[in-house]
Scaffold this active site. Structure first.
Site, PDB file in Angstrom:
ATOM      1  N   ASP A  11       0.858  -1.189   0.000  1.00  0.00           N
ATOM      2  CA  ASP A  11       0.000   0.000   0.000  1.00  0.00           C
ATOM      3  C   ASP A  11       0.893   1.238   0.000  1.00  0.00           C
ATOM      4  O   ASP A  11       2.066   1.176   0.376  1.00  0.00           O
ATOM      5  CB  ASP A  11      -0.925   0.027   1.231  1.00  0.00           C
ATOM      6  CG  ASP A  11      -1.888   1.215   1.180  1.00  0.00           C
ATOM      7  OD1 ASP A  11      -2.515   1.422   0.132  1.00  0.00           O
ATOM      8  OD2 ASP A  11      -1.980   1.957   2.167  1.00  0.00           O
ATOM      9  N   SER A  12       0.299   2.365  -0.397  1.00  0.00           N
ATOM     10  CA  SER A  12       1.036   3.629  -0.342  1.00  0.00           C
ATOM     11  C   SER A  12       1.410   3.959   1.106  1.00  0.00           C
ATOM     12  O   SER A  12       2.372   4.695   1.331  1.00  0.00           O
ATOM     13  CB  SER A  12       0.149   4.738  -0.914  1.00  0.00           C
ATOM     14  OG  SER A  12      -1.085   4.761  -0.230  1.00  0.00           O
ATOM     15  N   TYR A  43      -0.697   8.580  -2.381  1.00  0.00           N
ATOM     16  CA  TYR A  43      -0.633   8.409  -3.830  1.00  0.00           C
ATOM     17  C   TYR A  43      -1.863   9.032  -4.516  1.00  0.00           C
ATOM     18  O   TYR A  43      -1.837   9.287  -5.704  1.00  0.00           O
ATOM     19  CB  TYR A  43      -0.632   6.915  -4.183  1.00  0.00           C
ATOM     20  CG  TYR A  43       0.688   6.176  -4.056  1.00  0.00           C
ATOM     21  CD1 TYR A  43       1.782   6.712  -3.376  1.00  0.00           C
ATOM     22  CD2 TYR A  43       0.831   4.911  -4.624  1.00  0.00           C
ATOM     23  CE1 TYR A  43       2.967   5.999  -3.260  1.00  0.00           C
ATOM     24  CE2 TYR A  43       2.010   4.198  -4.529  1.00  0.00           C
ATOM     25  CZ  TYR A  43       3.086   4.736  -3.843  1.00  0.00           C
ATOM     26  OH  TYR A  43       4.249   4.029  -3.742  1.00  0.00           O
ATOM     27  N   GLY A  44      -2.921   9.218  -3.738  1.00  0.00           N
ATOM     28  CA  GLY A  44      -4.245   9.558  -4.286  1.00  0.00           C
ATOM     29  C   GLY A  44      -4.312  10.753  -5.215  1.00  0.00           C
ATOM     30  O   GLY A  44      -5.126  10.781  -6.128  1.00  0.00           O
ATOM     31  N   CYS A  74      -4.194  -1.313  -2.442  1.00  0.00           N
ATOM     32  CA  CYS A  74      -4.338   0.134  -2.550  1.00  0.00           C
ATOM     33  C   CYS A  74      -5.126   0.395  -3.823  1.00  0.00           C
ATOM     34  O   CYS A  74      -4.733  -0.066  -4.903  1.00  0.00           O
ATOM     35  CB  CYS A  74      -2.943   0.763  -2.647  1.00  0.00           C
ATOM     36  SG  CYS A  74      -2.931   2.521  -3.017  1.00  0.00           S
ATOM     37  N   ASN A  75      -6.242   1.091  -3.681  1.00  0.00           N
ATOM     38  CA  ASN A  75      -7.066   1.345  -4.858  1.00  0.00           C
ATOM     39  C   ASN A  75      -6.355   2.212  -5.881  1.00  0.00           C
ATOM     40  O   ASN A  75      -6.459   1.979  -7.078  1.00  0.00           O
ATOM     41  CB  ASN A  75      -8.366   2.023  -4.428  1.00  0.00           C
ATOM     42  CG  ASN A  75      -9.345   1.029  -3.853  1.00  0.00           C
ATOM     43  OD1 ASN A  75     -10.071   0.385  -4.587  1.00  0.00           O
ATOM     44  ND2 ASN A  75      -9.345   0.877  -2.543  1.00  0.00           N
ATOM     45  N   THR A  76      -5.634   3.221  -5.393  1.00  0.00           N
ATOM     46  CA  THR A  76      -4.988   4.135  -6.332  1.00  0.00           C
ATOM     47  C   THR A  76      -3.919   3.405  -7.147  1.00  0.00           C
ATOM     48  O   THR A  76      -3.836   3.562  -8.369  1.00  0.00           O
ATOM     49  CB  THR A  76      -4.373   5.328  -5.561  1.00  0.00           C
ATOM     50  OG1 THR A  76      -5.376   5.866  -4.690  1.00  0.00           O
ATOM     51  CG2 THR A  76      -3.900   6.402  -6.495  1.00  0.00           C
ATOM     52  N   GLU A 159      -5.568  10.007   8.530  1.00  0.00           N
ATOM     53  CA  GLU A 159      -4.138   9.979   8.864  1.00  0.00           C
ATOM     54  C   GLU A 159      -3.812  10.885  10.048  1.00  0.00           C
ATOM     55  O   GLU A 159      -2.850  10.659  10.766  1.00  0.00           O
ATOM     56  CB  GLU A 159      -3.303  10.394   7.644  1.00  0.00           C
ATOM     57  CG  GLU A 159      -3.522   9.436   6.493  1.00  0.00           C
ATOM     58  CD  GLU A 159      -2.259   8.814   5.967  1.00  0.00           C
ATOM     59  OE1 GLU A 159      -1.247   9.510   5.933  1.00  0.00           O
ATOM     60  OE2 GLU A 159      -2.319   7.623   5.578  1.00  0.00           O
ATOM     61  N   CYS A 193     -11.516   2.973  -1.023  1.00  0.00           N
ATOM     62  CA  CYS A 193     -10.213   3.479  -0.585  1.00  0.00           C
ATOM     63  C   CYS A 193      -9.935   2.802   0.747  1.00  0.00           C
ATOM     64  O   CYS A 193     -10.842   2.670   1.583  1.00  0.00           O
ATOM     65  CB  CYS A 193     -10.252   4.992  -0.412  1.00  0.00           C
ATOM     66  SG  CYS A 193      -8.762   5.654   0.368  1.00  0.00           S
ATOM     67  N   THR A 194      -8.692   2.386   0.897  1.00  0.00           N
ATOM     68  CA  THR A 194      -8.329   1.581   2.065  1.00  0.00           C
ATOM     69  C   THR A 194      -8.552   2.289   3.399  1.00  0.00           C
ATOM     70  O   THR A 194      -8.694   1.641   4.424  1.00  0.00           O
ATOM     71  CB  THR A 194      -6.846   1.207   1.964  1.00  0.00           C
ATOM     72  OG1 THR A 194      -6.104   2.417   1.722  1.00  0.00           O
ATOM     73  CG2 THR A 194      -6.607   0.226   0.853  1.00  0.00           C
ATOM     74  N   HIS A 195      -8.562   3.644   3.371  1.00  0.00           N
ATOM     75  CA  HIS A 195      -8.709   4.393   4.631  1.00  0.00           C
ATOM     76  C   HIS A 195     -10.162   4.504   5.093  1.00  0.00           C
ATOM     77  O   HIS A 195     -10.426   4.753   6.258  1.00  0.00           O
ATOM     78  CB  HIS A 195      -8.185   5.820   4.471  1.00  0.00           C
ATOM     79  CG  HIS A 195      -6.706   5.925   4.474  1.00  0.00           C
ATOM     80  ND1 HIS A 195      -5.914   5.246   3.589  1.00  0.00           N
ATOM     81  CD2 HIS A 195      -5.860   6.640   5.258  1.00  0.00           C
ATOM     82  CE1 HIS A 195      -4.655   5.543   3.820  1.00  0.00           C
ATOM     83  NE2 HIS A 195      -4.587   6.383   4.829  1.00  0.00           N
TER      84      HIS A 195
HETATM   85  N1  DGL Z   1      -4.358   3.571  -0.138  1.00  0.00           N
HETATM   86  C1  DGL Z   1      -4.944   4.574  -0.984  1.00  0.00           C
HETATM   87  C2  DGL Z   1      -6.154   4.018  -1.735  1.00  0.00           C
HETATM   88  O1  DGL Z   1      -6.707   2.980  -1.403  1.00  0.00           O
HETATM   89  C3  DGL Z   1      -5.343   5.806  -0.206  1.00  0.00           C
HETATM   90  C4  DGL Z   1      -4.174   6.575   0.345  1.00  0.00           C
HETATM   91  C5  DGL Z   1      -3.390   7.356  -0.685  1.00  0.00           C
HETATM   92  O2  DGL Z   1      -3.933   8.272  -1.325  1.00  0.00           O
HETATM   93  O3  DGL Z   1      -2.209   7.016  -0.839  1.00  0.00           O
HETATM   94  O4  DGL Z   1      -6.566   4.629  -2.689  1.00  0.00           O
END
Ligand code: DGL
Length: 281
Positions: A11-12, A43-44, A74-76, A159, A193-195
């Site tokens: 993940d990012s 990363y978003g 990580c979705n992004t 975060e 999104c993972t968050h």
């Molecule tokens: N982990 C990223 C996602 O699932 C979210 C955090 C980021 O923007 O890096 O998109």
């Protein structure tokens, strides 16, 4: 005989820990190696090129650690890097290794939850702009209407540990209002999104009655279990001692603090230098 090694989970930053938690719940017997690229997250909001290059470097690091299977939790990264990695890079750098993402398993199943045939996707700007969800979902549910909403403030809220406080209400309310304005018959809302699972309680406060709120962790875990059953050639390369190790490209103290929130239990991470990741050593 080829050696067995952990399954890589990338993940990012911290968010992928919400996915790893569900994967471990479903498949506790395997070993997992987690890497959070915290030094370069989030990363978003980054460009395609940047997310692709960062993700490729990290995937190569997993391969050097011996992983045969890497999950982009990580979705992004799944939206912006996975396709190029699978189609262009893997055949050249590691034809026998596999990289999987979180978007396809979700797209395969999301339509089954909807009666109205209208679903909403809450995600980062990067994921929304990539159009990955509408494109993937259309392959499995061509008649499903997909509405997307970018929620760029939600990751920083989590975060900074503000997600349960009143300040979070402003942004959650704003984005929830906006997505239901776009699709008033939405009856399934995906936290893509993972968050976002950490914002579940806040999101639920603004969720219209009868709308189902879906998180991805369980879907990804089920899909991984199914993948391992269908691919014994990969499964036989995954070690099974129930061990987990955690790496971050930034401060281990910060990682360990946040990990408790995302993972639900204490974690002792190790640092991996960005220069090492970039140089591929
Ligand atoms: N982990 C990223 C996602 O699932 C979210 C955090 C980021 O923007 O890096 O998109």
């Amino acid at each position: 005989m080829a050696s067995r090694n952990p399954i890589g989970v990338f993940d990012s930053g911290y968010g992928g820990l919400t996915v790893l938690k569900e994967i471990i719940y479903k498949l506790p017997q395997y070993d997992y190696l987690y890497l959070g690229d915290n030094a370069r997250s989030p990363y978003g909001n980054r460009s395609f090129d940047t997310v692709y290059h960062y993700t490729l470097e990290c995937v190569q690091w997993f391969f050097q650690q011996g992983c045969s299977l890497v999950i982009l939790a990580c979705n992004t990264a799944s939206a912006k890097a996975l396709r190029t990695l699978q189609q262009n890079d893997l055949p050249k750098i590691a034809p026998n290794k596999r990289v999987l993402g979180v978007i396809r398993p979700t797209a395969e199943i999301i339509g089954n939850f909807s009666e109205t045939q209208e679903v909403g996707i809450l995600a980062t700007i990067g994921t929304v702009v990539s159009e990955s969800y509408p494109m993937e979902i259309a392959k499995f549910f061509p008649d499903l209407k997909v509405f997307q909403e970018a929620c760029p403030m939600w990751v920083p809220l989590v975060e900074n540990n503000e997600h349960t406080h009143h300040g979070a209400d402003f942004f959650v309310k704003k984005n929830m209002h906006s997505i239901f304005e776009k699709g008033e018959n939405i009856d399934v809302l995906l936290m893509a999104c993972t968050h976002y699972p950490l914002l579940r309680e806040k999101i639920e406060e603004y969720l219209p009655v009868g709308v189902k709120l879906v998180s991805q962790g369980e879907i990804v875990a089920d899909s991984l279990a199914d993948y391992l059953l269908r691919h014994p050639e990969i499964e036989s390369l995954c070690s099974q001692k129930g061990q987990r190790s955690f790496y971050t490209t930034d401060s281990t103290a910060d990682f360990d603090n946040h990990a408790t929130i995302f993972f639900g239990e204490a974690v002792l991470s190790k640092h991996i230098d960005l220069e090492t990741i970039k140089s591929g050593k």
